[in-house]
Design a protein around this motif. Sequence first.
Motif, PDB file in Angstrom:
ATOM      1  N   GLU A   1       0.828  -1.207   0.000  1.00 31.63           N
ATOM      2  CA  GLU A   1       0.000   0.000   0.000  1.00 31.63           C
ATOM      3  C   GLU A   1       0.862   1.258   0.000  1.00 31.63           C
ATOM      4  O   GLU A   1       0.578   2.232  -0.715  1.00 31.63           O
ATOM      5  N   LEU A   2       1.946   1.240   0.791  1.00 37.31           N
ATOM      6  CA  LEU A   2       2.852   2.392   0.844  1.00 37.31           C
ATOM      7  C   LEU A   2       3.544   2.597  -0.508  1.00 37.31           C
ATOM      8  O   LEU A   2       3.712   3.740  -0.964  1.00 37.31           O
TER       9      LEU A   2
ATOM     10  N   GLU B   1       2.367   1.833  -3.404  1.00 39.83           N
ATOM     11  CA  GLU B   1       1.381   2.390  -4.329  1.00 39.83           C
ATOM     12  C   GLU B   1       1.231   3.897  -4.113  1.00 39.83           C
ATOM     13  O   GLU B   1       1.124   4.667  -5.075  1.00 39.83           O
ATOM     14  N   GLU B   2       1.228   4.315  -2.837  1.00 47.31           N
ATOM     15  CA  GLU B   2       1.132   5.742  -2.541  1.00 47.31           C
ATOM     16  C   GLU B   2       2.336   6.501  -3.083  1.00 47.31           C
ATOM     17  O   GLU B   2       2.233   7.668  -3.455  1.00 47.31           O
ATOM     18  N   ASN B   3       3.502   5.822  -3.093  1.00 50.90           N
ATOM     19  CA  ASN B   3       4.735   6.448  -3.568  1.00 50.90           C
ATOM     20  C   ASN B   3       5.013   6.123  -5.038  1.00 50.90           C
ATOM     21  O   ASN B   3       6.141   6.248  -5.508  1.00 50.90           O
ATOM     22  N   GLN B   4       3.958   5.664  -5.736  1.00 47.49           N
ATOM     23  CA  GLN B   4       4.031   5.389  -7.174  1.00 47.49           C
ATOM     24  C   GLN B   4       5.176   4.434  -7.531  1.00 47.49           C
ATOM     25  O   GLN B   4       5.890   4.623  -8.519  1.00 47.49           O
TER      26      GLN B   4
ATOM     27  N   PHE C   1       4.459   5.838   8.057  1.00 43.54           N
ATOM     28  CA  PHE C   1       3.222   5.348   7.451  1.00 43.54           C
ATOM     29  C   PHE C   1       2.453   4.461   8.430  1.00 43.54           C
ATOM     30  O   PHE C   1       1.242   4.575   8.602  1.00 43.54           O
TER      31      PHE C   1
END
Length: 228
Positions: free
Chosen positions: A16-17, A19-22, A34
């Motif tokens: 998930e982290l 994905e947030e950081n592309q 996080f």
Amino acid sequence: MKSYQLIHQLINLVEELEEENQGHEVSIQDFTGFLLNKVGDTRGNGHDSEVRFGDSDNAALDIAYQLDNNIGRLFVFMSRYAKSYIKKALEGTPLQTGEDFTALAILLTHKHLSKSELISHNLQEKTSGTEVIRRLIVAGLVRQWDDVKDKRSKHIAITDEGKELLFQVFEHTNYVGKIITGKLTIAEKFTLQYLLQKLENFHLEHYENKTISNKEDLKKLAEENSVQ
């Protein structure tokens, strides 16, 4: 493997982290921040770790596991464990309770105190504090005399017998201290000591100023100290 579910959760959180950081590589520092944010946003976290609670009322569990409530509950449990250990350490002595022990220990560090001062230092109500002092006097561990300036006031001091008993008891109360801190590392103990001292400073101020005397005072103070 009992920890498999936790490992699976951690892997999902890392994904998930990312994905947030592309898709950029993240550091342990990134993940720590996080994770703390996630924990802060999650209610009812850790239900499975409490063996005392059932699962018949999730609303009640959510209330119990709100961060402040959970910390308060753990404080209550810790105090009960400590009380049971101290009771064992005092077996075979005239000291009946932990309050007897702490009152005598406080007197050891003063030449003398008034009864009201000792009761206040021992964080007790007047009735229970007076009973502790009475037991110590009857056991010959404390002596009392009238205040020269105020005949209504009594001064008390530890006797030689009280000092001798205390130093005998200290050996066993030292064991209690080591048990209470469990298997914490030295660094964890210093951190815990710092946090507990910070809480002690906060609560002692309100105790000495008698700022909490009813439910409304509790509500007011809770609202003033709510973390935004």
